[in-house]
Design a protein around this motif. Structure first.
Motif, PDB file in Angstrom:
ATOM      1  N   LYS A 422       0.826  -1.205   0.000  1.00  0.00           N
ATOM      2  CA  LYS A 422       0.000   0.000   0.000  1.00  0.00           C
ATOM      3  C   LYS A 422       0.865   1.263   0.000  1.00  0.00           C
ATOM      4  N   SER A 423       2.118   1.104   0.423  1.00  0.00           N
ATOM      5  CA  SER A 423       3.047   2.230   0.433  1.00  0.00           C
ATOM      6  C   SER A 423       4.427   1.721   0.027  1.00  0.00           C
ATOM      7  N   PRO A 424       4.597   1.404  -1.265  1.00  0.00           N
ATOM      8  CA  PRO A 424       5.854   0.806  -1.730  1.00  0.00           C
ATOM      9  C   PRO A 424       7.052   1.738  -1.575  1.00  0.00           C
ATOM     10  N   LEU A 425       8.219   1.135  -1.491  1.00  0.00           N
ATOM     11  CA  LEU A 425       9.452   1.894  -1.293  1.00  0.00           C
ATOM     12  C   LEU A 425       9.855   2.618  -2.573  1.00  0.00           C
ATOM     13  N   SER A 426      10.146   3.900  -2.443  1.00  0.00           N
ATOM     14  CA  SER A 426      10.637   4.668  -3.582  1.00  0.00           C
ATOM     15  C   SER A 426      12.104   4.337  -3.818  1.00  0.00           C
ATOM     16  N   ASP A 427      12.635   4.719  -4.978  1.00  0.00           N
ATOM     17  CA  ASP A 427      14.045   4.477  -5.275  1.00  0.00           C
ATOM     18  C   ASP A 427      14.948   5.198  -4.279  1.00  0.00           C
ATOM     19  N   GLN A 428      14.540   6.403  -3.857  1.00  0.00           N
ATOM     20  CA  GLN A 428      15.320   7.148  -2.879  1.00  0.00           C
ATOM     21  C   GLN A 428      15.368   6.407  -1.548  1.00  0.00           C
ATOM     22  N   LYS A 429      14.218   5.878  -1.134  1.00  0.00           N
ATOM     23  CA  LYS A 429      14.152   5.140   0.121  1.00  0.00           C
ATOM     24  C   LYS A 429      14.990   3.869   0.050  1.00  0.00           C
ATOM     25  N   LEU A 430      14.926   3.178  -1.081  1.00  0.00           N
ATOM     26  CA  LEU A 430      15.741   1.985  -1.276  1.00  0.00           C
ATOM     27  C   LEU A 430      17.224   2.329  -1.182  1.00  0.00           C
ATOM     28  N   VAL A 446      19.940   2.763  -8.195  1.00  0.00           N
ATOM     29  CA  VAL A 446      18.875   1.867  -7.733  1.00  0.00           C
ATOM     30  C   VAL A 446      17.825   1.705  -8.829  1.00  0.00           C
ATOM     31  N   ALA A 447      17.416   2.831  -9.435  1.00  0.00           N
ATOM     32  CA  ALA A 447      16.417   2.794 -10.508  1.00  0.00           C
ATOM     33  C   ALA A 447      16.912   1.961 -11.683  1.00  0.00           C
ATOM     34  N   LYS A 448      18.182   2.109 -12.010  1.00  0.00           N
ATOM     35  CA  LYS A 448      18.770   1.355 -13.118  1.00  0.00           C
ATOM     36  C   LYS A 448      18.730  -0.147 -12.837  1.00  0.00           C
ATOM     37  N   TYR A 449      19.172  -0.554 -11.638  1.00  0.00           N
ATOM     38  CA  TYR A 449      19.197  -1.968 -11.287  1.00  0.00           C
ATOM     39  C   TYR A 449      17.775  -2.528 -11.177  1.00  0.00           C
ATOM     40  N   ARG A 450      16.865  -1.731 -10.651  1.00  0.00           N
ATOM     41  CA  ARG A 450      15.467  -2.163 -10.518  1.00  0.00           C
ATOM     42  C   ARG A 450      14.870  -2.467 -11.883  1.00  0.00           C
ATOM     43  N   GLU A 451      15.141  -1.610 -12.853  1.00  0.00           N
ATOM     44  CA  GLU A 451      14.625  -1.823 -14.209  1.00  0.00           C
ATOM     45  C   GLU A 451      15.281  -3.040 -14.863  1.00  0.00           C
ATOM     46  N   GLU A 452      16.566  -3.264 -14.577  1.00  0.00           N
ATOM     47  CA  GLU A 452      17.275  -4.399 -15.169  1.00  0.00           C
ATOM     48  C   GLU A 452      16.725  -5.734 -14.685  1.00  0.00           C
ATOM     49  N   ILE A 453      16.219  -5.759 -13.445  1.00  0.00           N
ATOM     50  CA  ILE A 453      15.648  -7.018 -12.939  1.00  0.00           C
ATOM     51  C   ILE A 453      14.131  -7.087 -13.161  1.00  0.00           C
ATOM     52  N   GLY A 454      13.604  -6.112 -13.935  1.00  0.00           N
ATOM     53  CA  GLY A 454      12.209  -6.170 -14.365  1.00  0.00           C
ATOM     54  C   GLY A 454      11.188  -5.818 -13.304  1.00  0.00           C
ATOM     55  N   ILE A 455      11.534  -4.907 -12.397  1.00  0.00           N
ATOM     56  CA  ILE A 455      10.590  -4.472 -11.365  1.00  0.00           C
ATOM     57  C   ILE A 455      10.136  -3.043 -11.672  1.00  0.00           C
ATOM     58  N   LYS A 456       8.829  -2.814 -11.568  1.00  0.00           N
ATOM     59  CA  LYS A 456       8.274  -1.496 -11.880  1.00  0.00           C
ATOM     60  C   LYS A 456       8.571  -0.496 -10.773  1.00  0.00           C
ATOM     61  N   SER A 457       8.320   0.769 -11.080  1.00  0.00           N
ATOM     62  CA  SER A 457       8.542   1.836 -10.104  1.00  0.00           C
ATOM     63  C   SER A 457       7.528   1.729  -8.976  1.00  0.00           C
ATOM     64  N   SER A 458       7.751   2.470  -7.895  1.00  0.00           N
ATOM     65  CA  SER A 458       6.873   2.404  -6.722  1.00  0.00           C
ATOM     66  C   SER A 458       5.441   2.799  -7.066  1.00  0.00           C
ATOM     67  N   ALA A 459       5.274   3.766  -7.963  1.00  0.00           N
ATOM     68  CA  ALA A 459       3.932   4.200  -8.357  1.00  0.00           C
ATOM     69  C   ALA A 459       3.162   3.085  -9.038  1.00  0.00           C
ATOM     70  N   LYS A 460       3.870   2.234  -9.793  1.00  0.00           N
ATOM     71  CA  LYS A 460       3.216   1.146 -10.514  1.00  0.00           C
ATOM     72  C   LYS A 460       3.072  -0.108  -9.662  1.00  0.00           C
ATOM     73  N   ARG A 461       3.727  -0.126  -8.509  1.00  0.00           N
ATOM     74  CA  ARG A 461       3.616  -1.287  -7.617  1.00  0.00           C
ATOM     75  C   ARG A 461       2.555  -1.091  -6.545  1.00  0.00           C
ATOM     76  N   LYS A 462       2.031   0.102  -6.439  1.00  0.00           N
ATOM     77  CA  LYS A 462       1.100   0.430  -5.336  1.00  0.00           C
ATOM     78  C   LYS A 462      -0.193  -0.362  -5.467  1.00  0.00           C
ATOM     79  N   ARG A 463      -0.645  -0.906  -4.319  1.00  0.00           N
ATOM     80  CA  ARG A 463      -1.911  -1.612  -4.241  1.00  0.00           C
ATOM     81  C   ARG A 463      -2.868  -0.848  -3.351  1.00  0.00           C
ATOM     82  N   TYR A 464      -4.140  -0.797  -3.781  1.00  0.00           N
ATOM     83  CA  TYR A 464      -5.154  -0.070  -2.995  1.00  0.00           C
ATOM     84  C   TYR A 464      -5.867  -1.017  -2.065  1.00  0.00           C
TER      85      TYR A 464
END
Length: 464
Positions: A422-430, A446-464
């Motif tokens: 519900k409150s995923p970690l941002s790249d800055q927080k990571l 962090v953003a570069k490595y996250r994209e390389e392993i196929g994980i979306k940004s915090s905004a796209k990971r958020k669950r309601y």
């Protein structure tokens, strides 16, 4: 104006690669399967080369008489040997009909088989067959109905009727013109009559991909949680109807060029020569060299002999180079292989080249598209064992002064898997959490490595 001509003598160093040098480099780059194909072609072209692949029956009996079966039986499970590897069957044992299947059924054949069971007129059947034959590899119909009508010389209404028949076949979604139609075909067959769901498919597939459920909720006057539930339902539908069917592309099997085996308490590099024919020089051509009656024949044999000897030497050199590289990798990554650490040490081509006294380009060619089977890790691409390092934030010891990028990626993956959805970690927080763990990397890294392993940004990971 001085128009005199002058001759000047200068010295310069220049590397001229001979044809043999180029071929030697080419052989070094080949994988086992590529080398096998090349050797087969050389055997066909060079009569002096003999390739031995299968042990003859009398030689087989001789070799088998040397086997210590008590020791051999211990290793039957070593390479996944099971009774299923052997063709022996008792007379009472039931034989599976699947053993007699001669070929894979393609996606097109699967659809045509269903079409034959449907009672339709010959005109519609003909159009249906044309449509099926023109589906793309994902099961979509990319041609317009107008173009199909012109191709089969039929009216648009007849083409539409035929398309309806094709779209009634399994898997549901086949024959769709686009993704939205493919998804809606699957919804209709489930008798789901939800206008909001249809509207989301028609207008908001992009928003679902971007996790913009707030936008969808606002336009449809629903809550973000409800919008997300619609998105979850849509994501369970099949976007590619042909998935799982044979589409004509054969599976490419990987043959390891070497094994890293654990024997007793140590690891050893064992080269895999089983897929490469054992080459030798044909002795029948010695007589031609000894007689020397026909100079043309002698010259021909000498040329082919030189070519054969060069091939044998290059194959052995390729094997030796790869063995030395793998042996050095094994020594360099000893802690990883014995299980003291779960991560590879940072290791570059330069690290290995300096130890072996080889050029980096030689190391790069030697490991190109080659795989090694490791007892404790399985099949590994050799190139993937080379990882760059990042300086630690505070450690200065020899063992911990840097760490591999793979370890950092694994840490990022673990942190994201454990985060509050519900409150995923941002790249800055990571980045801040990783620095606390001694991994000094920036938000951008962090953003570069996250994209390389196929994980979306915090905004796209958020669950309601």
């Amino acid at each position: 104006m001085n128009l005199d001509f002058e001759l000047n003598l200068t010295q310069q160093q220049k590397l001229v690669m001979t044809q043999q040098m180029q071929m030697s480099i080419k052989l070094l780059q080949m994988s086992n399967m590529e080398l096998n194909e090349y050797i087969r072609s050389e055997i066909e072209e060079n009569p002096l080369l003999d390739g031995k692949e299968v042990i003859k029956n009398d030689e087989y009996q001789s070799e088998m008489s040397k086997v210590d079966y008590k020791e051999f039986i211990k290793y039957l499970d070593f390479d996944n040997y099971t009774h299923e590897n052997y063709s022996y069957r008792s007379e009472e044992e039931e034989v599976s009909p699947f053993n007699f299947i001669g070929s894979k059924k393609s996606f097109t054949e699967y659809l045509l088989d269903q079409l034959r069971e449907i009672s339709i007129d010959s005109e519609t059947r003909h159009i249906c067959e044309y449509i099926i034959e023109n589906l793309d590899r994902d099961g979509y119909l990319r041609d317009s109905l107008e173009d199909i009508g012109m191709a089969v010389h039929k009216e648009l209404k007849s083409v539409q009727n035929a398309l309806n028949v094709v779209q009634s076949l399994e898997p549901i979604g086949v024959g769709a013109r686009n993704l939205a139609e493919c998804l809606k075909l699957q919804i209709y067959v489930r008798n789901v009559n939800d206008t909001k769901l249809i509207e989301i498919i028609d207008k908001h597939l992009g928003n679902i991909a971007e996790n913009k459920y707030g936008v969808i909720a606002k336009e449809l006057n629903i809550t973000p949680k409800e919008a997300q539930e619609y998105g979850d339902y849509i994501k369970k539908l099949e976007p590619k109807p042909s998935r799982g069917f044979f589409t004509g592309d054969e599976v490419k099997y990987v043959v390891p060029d070497a094994f890293i085996r654990k024997i007793d308490d140590d690891f050893y590099v064992i080269m895999n020569d089983s897929s490469i024919p054992k080459l030798s020089i044909n002795n029948t051509y010695k007589n031609i060299l000894n007689t020397e009656n026909d100079k043309k024949d002698v010259d021909y044999v000498k040329e082919k002999l030189n070519s054969a000897m060069f091939l044998l030497k290059s194959i052995e050199q390729r094997k030796t180079t790869l063995y030395e590289v793998l042996n050095e990798i094994l020594r360099y990554q000893k802690a990883y292989f014995v299980g003291k650490t779960n991560y590879l040490r940072p290791m570059t081509l330069k690290d290995i080249s300096e130890k072996l006294g080889m050029h980096e380009s030689t190391i790069s060619r030697a490991i190109r598209e080659k795989y090694v089977y490791i007892d404790t890790k399985g099949l590994v691409k050799i190139r993937d064992m080379f990882t760059t390092g990042i300086a630690s934030a505070y450690s200065v010891s020899e063992d911990k002064k840097d760490m591999s990028t793979q370890k950092i990626k694994n840490e990022i993956r673990d942190l994201i898997e454990k985060e509050n959805k519900k409150s995923p970690l941002s790249d800055q927080k990571l980045s801040e959490i990783l620095k606390e763990k001694g991994m000094n990397i920036s938000r951008r890294t962090v953003a570069k490595y996250r994209e390389e392993i196929g994980i979306k940004s915090s905004a796209k990971r958020k669950r309601y």
